[in-house]
Scaffold this motif. Structure first.
Motif, PDB file in Angstrom:
ATOM      1  N   PHE A  83       0.818  -1.210   0.000  1.00 21.47           N
ATOM      2  CA  PHE A  83       0.000   0.000   0.000  1.00 21.47           C
ATOM      3  C   PHE A  83       0.854   1.263   0.000  1.00 21.47           C
ATOM      4  N   LEU A  84       2.018   1.213   0.627  1.00 21.23           N
ATOM      5  CA  LEU A  84       2.915   2.370   0.580  1.00 21.23           C
ATOM      6  C   LEU A  84       3.330   2.673  -0.859  1.00 21.23           C
ATOM      7  N   PHE A  85       3.725   1.649  -1.588  1.00 22.03           N
ATOM      8  CA  PHE A  85       4.107   1.850  -2.987  1.00 22.03           C
ATOM      9  C   PHE A  85       2.893   2.216  -3.842  1.00 22.03           C
ATOM     10  N   LEU A  86       1.724   1.721  -3.477  1.00 23.26           N
ATOM     11  CA  LEU A  86       0.518   2.048  -4.237  1.00 23.26           C
ATOM     12  C   LEU A  86       0.211   3.540  -4.166  1.00 23.26           C
ATOM     13  N   GLN A  87       0.444   4.164  -3.012  1.00 24.06           N
ATOM     14  CA  GLN A  87       0.196   5.595  -2.887  1.00 24.06           C
ATOM     15  C   GLN A  87       1.134   6.399  -3.784  1.00 24.06           C
ATOM     16  N   ILE A  88       2.389   5.986  -3.855  1.00 28.14           N
ATOM     17  CA  ILE A  88       3.346   6.674  -4.730  1.00 28.14           C
ATOM     18  C   ILE A  88       2.939   6.506  -6.190  1.00 28.14           C
ATOM     19  N   TRP A  89       2.553   5.295  -6.547  1.00 29.02           N
ATOM     20  CA  TRP A  89       2.117   5.043  -7.927  1.00 29.02           C
ATOM     21  C   TRP A  89       0.873   5.865  -8.261  1.00 29.02           C
ATOM     22  N   LEU A  90      -0.058   5.970  -7.320  1.00 24.75           N
ATOM     23  CA  LEU A  90      -1.291   6.720  -7.561  1.00 24.75           C
ATOM     24  C   LEU A  90      -0.999   8.199  -7.784  1.00 24.75           C
ATOM     25  N   LEU A  91      -0.037   8.735  -7.060  1.00 24.10           N
ATOM     26  CA  LEU A  91       0.369  10.122  -7.288  1.00 24.10           C
ATOM     27  C   LEU A  91       0.941  10.282  -8.692  1.00 24.10           C
ATOM     28  N   GLY A  92       1.739   9.306  -9.135  1.00 28.44           N
ATOM     29  CA  GLY A  92       2.303   9.374 -10.478  1.00 28.44           C
ATOM     30  C   GLY A  92       1.235   9.333 -11.560  1.00 28.44           C
ATOM     31  N   VAL A  93       0.239   8.464 -11.400  1.00 32.57           N
ATOM     32  CA  VAL A  93      -0.839   8.373 -12.387  1.00 32.57           C
ATOM     33  C   VAL A  93      -1.653   9.664 -12.418  1.00 32.57           C
ATOM     34  N   SER A  94      -1.921  10.241 -11.258  1.00 30.32           N
ATOM     35  CA  SER A  94      -2.689  11.485 -11.206  1.00 30.32           C
ATOM     36  C   SER A  94      -1.935  12.620 -11.887  1.00 30.32           C
ATOM     37  N   THR A  95      -0.624  12.677 -11.656  1.00 30.86           N
ATOM     38  CA  THR A  95       0.183  13.709 -12.313  1.00 30.86           C
ATOM     39  C   THR A  95       0.215  13.501 -13.821  1.00 30.86           C
ATOM     40  N   PHE A  96       0.346  12.254 -14.252  1.00 28.95           N
ATOM     41  CA  PHE A  96       0.349  11.954 -15.687  1.00 28.95           C
ATOM     42  C   PHE A  96      -0.992  12.320 -16.311  1.00 28.95           C
ATOM     43  N   ALA A  97      -2.083  12.093 -15.583  1.00 29.90           N
ATOM     44  CA  ALA A  97      -3.408  12.439 -16.100  1.00 29.90           C
ATOM     45  C   ALA A  97      -3.509  13.932 -16.377  1.00 29.90           C
ATOM     46  N   LEU A  98      -2.947  14.742 -15.483  1.00 23.46           N
ATOM     47  CA  LEU A  98      -2.961  16.186 -15.699  1.00 23.46           C
ATOM     48  C   LEU A  98      -2.038  16.578 -16.846  1.00 23.46           C
TER      49      LEU A  98
END
Length: 523
Positions: A192-207
């Protein structure tokens, strides 16, 4: 190289600061990643502390690593078995019963059990000062139990604290079950720790890419995280607390000691905080995503206008990107969890085909990034050979990991650890989805998507200021350029003395991406 990176960073910054909604979405993603990471770190710390405690007790008692536990039954009717092989599909039963509700095989001294039940909570209340665990052996040198003694007892508890607690051999065998549960919880926290980092990356890529599929992917991931957190708070933590109390802490059981006086209280508090944060993040993310979707749907493309069919193909392209980015995390995480089971549990000693499993793990690890690149650039550049390779590797993943279910070891791990099962199922779904989306894109090659993306990249490399053009009115007309023959004669010229006429150059056809979709044009 540096100039290209600089322009990409500048473009990303421009997209993030496009308006108040994009800024709010980015700040929300960043703050939530940090806050959720802090809570997951606290959970990891608590789980690690008690997992270490139980593991040291089991190891000191010299419980063989090949022994795995199997709990069945229901509340107040539990049966715990210890097995030296997978308990199903074997010609000979490899298990023995180490605990059954209402039955005590060891018959420990009643006074000792009662004293431990009352006073043990003070011993296990604070383990921050360290503790010592020593084995007790009989005349033959066999371990009959362990003695647990804290290095220091808090002054507030010294008046009521016991000096040590003895845990008999049956108790240490029972503790192999909490050990496996707590070790799995630690692995979940790391994921879950790595999932949060990945989720931030996907959100930034979406923008950065104004990608609707990536926004939906991030929103869907938050929904799954919230659902899992709700499952933990509503059912699993309470169920584990009740089970541990009945097989470990209850008076009259082989242990009869309170090994987890503070664990479940802390765990429940952090789980509730995690659920509250996840729910609030899901609602806020839903609101911001809705506003972003309205903006991005109103302005489908950033730099160059394109007809409706190219916009549709572009959305398929972004959907492939979103699925592949989600799959790269899910596949790697699921594979890592299986590696943890295969190397850190009794399965490592039981499995007879570990070499084959490791070969598949290595092949998956080596192929996953090239596979992602093939899918990404195969669609982006409309390269059929890349798409064939992409689909072939995807078929390899589905086939090989599907064959894994033929292994009784893998099936057992899949059923006994729901978290591993969730990642495995999600991985299959995403691989199949990527194959379907990739095939759709392949069938629509040479319809203008590559030309559009090349034009967009060329303008981006020139630092072209993005403009959004609304082509809805033009698209309704069914064509974009008029190529009717002019009413006046085309100008010609006579090349001196050679007796023939050469027509003046005429205008060529429009770019592929700007032609009407399925138009019956003569070019």
């Amino acid at each position: 190289m540096l100039s290209s990176i600089s322009m990409k960073l500048k473009s990303t910054y421009t997209q993030i600061t496009l308006n108040r909604v994009t800024v709010a979405f980015f700040l929300f993603s960043l703050i939530h990643c940090f806050a959720q990471g802090v809570i997951q770190s606290f959970l990891f710390s608590v789980n690690s502390e008690f997992a270490t405690l139980v593991t040291r007790i089991v190891q000191t008692a010299e419980i063989p690593l090949t022994n795995i536990t199997y709990l069945e039954g229901s509340s107040n009717h539990w049966t715990l078995r210890m097995c030296n092989d997978i308990p199903h599909g074997q010609a000979k039963n490899p298990c023995m019963v180490v605990f059954q509700s209402g039955v005590d095989d060891v018959q420990p001294t009643p006074n000792l059990v009662e004293q431990d039940t009352v006073e043990s909570q003070s011993i296990f209340q604070d383990l921050s000062q360290g503790f010592a665990i020593t084995p007790n052996r009989n005349s033959l040198g066999n371990v009959t139990g362990v003695t647990f003694q804290p290095v220091a007892v808090p002054s507030a508890l010294q008046a009521t604290a016991a000096s040590s607690v003895f845990l008999n051999q049956q108790c240490t065998q029972i503790l192999a079950y909490p050990q496996q549960v707590l070790q799995n919880s630690v692995r979940e926290d790391i994921t879950f720790l790595f999932l949060q980092i990945w989720l931030l990356g996907v959100s930034t890529f979406a923008l950065a890419q104004s990608s609707v599929p990536h926004i939906l992917t991030a929103l869907g991931t938050r929904f799954l995280i919230t659902s899992w957190s709700a499952y933990i708070v509503i059912y699993r933590t309470n169920n584990q607390a009740s089970t541990f109390q009945q097989i470990v802490s209850a008076p009259g059981t082989p242990c009869g000691v309170e090994l987890f006086p503070t664990y479940f209280g802390l765990r429940q508090a952090y789980d509730i905080a995690d659920l509250v944060l996840s729910c609030s993040a899901l609602m806020l993310s839903g609101l911001l995503s809705w506003n972003l979707l309205k903006v991005y749907n109103a302005h489908s493309f950033k730099r160059v206008g394109a007809p409706a069919h190219v916009i549709r193909l572009y959305k398929y392209f972004m959907a492939v990107q979103a699925v592949l980015q989600l799959e790269v995390f899910v596949l790697v995480a699921g594979t890592s969890l299986w590696v943890a089971v295969l190397t850190g549990t009794g399965i490592s000693k039981i499995s007879a085909h570990t070499t084959i499993y490791k070969a598949l793990i290595i092949a998956t690890t080596v192929l996953v990034l090239p596979w992602i690149a093939l899918g990404w650039y195969g669609v982006r550049r409309e390269q059929k050979r890349m798409m064939i390779s992409f689909l072939a590797i995807a078929f390899f993943f589905v086939t090989c990991w599907g064959i894994m279910f033929y292994s009784i070891v893998y099936r057992w791990s899949f059923l006994q650890w729901p978290y591993l099962g969730c990642f495995t199922v999600a991985s299959f779904i995403l691989i199949i989805a990527s194959m379907i989306l990739g095939t759709i894109c392949w069938r629509n090659f040479d319809l203008g998507l590559a030309e559009y993306l090349n034009a967009e990249s060329a303008l981006a490399s020139l630092n072209f200021a993005p403009e959004v053009f609304d082509h809805s009115d033009v698209e309704k007309s069914g064509h974009y350029y008029a190529y009717d023959e002019p009413e006046f004669p085309m100008p010609t010229f006579q090349k001196g003395g050679e007796g023939f006429r050469i027509a003046a150059p005429v205008r060529g056809p429009p770019p592929v991406y700007d032609r009407p979709y399925n138009a019956n044009a003569p070019f």
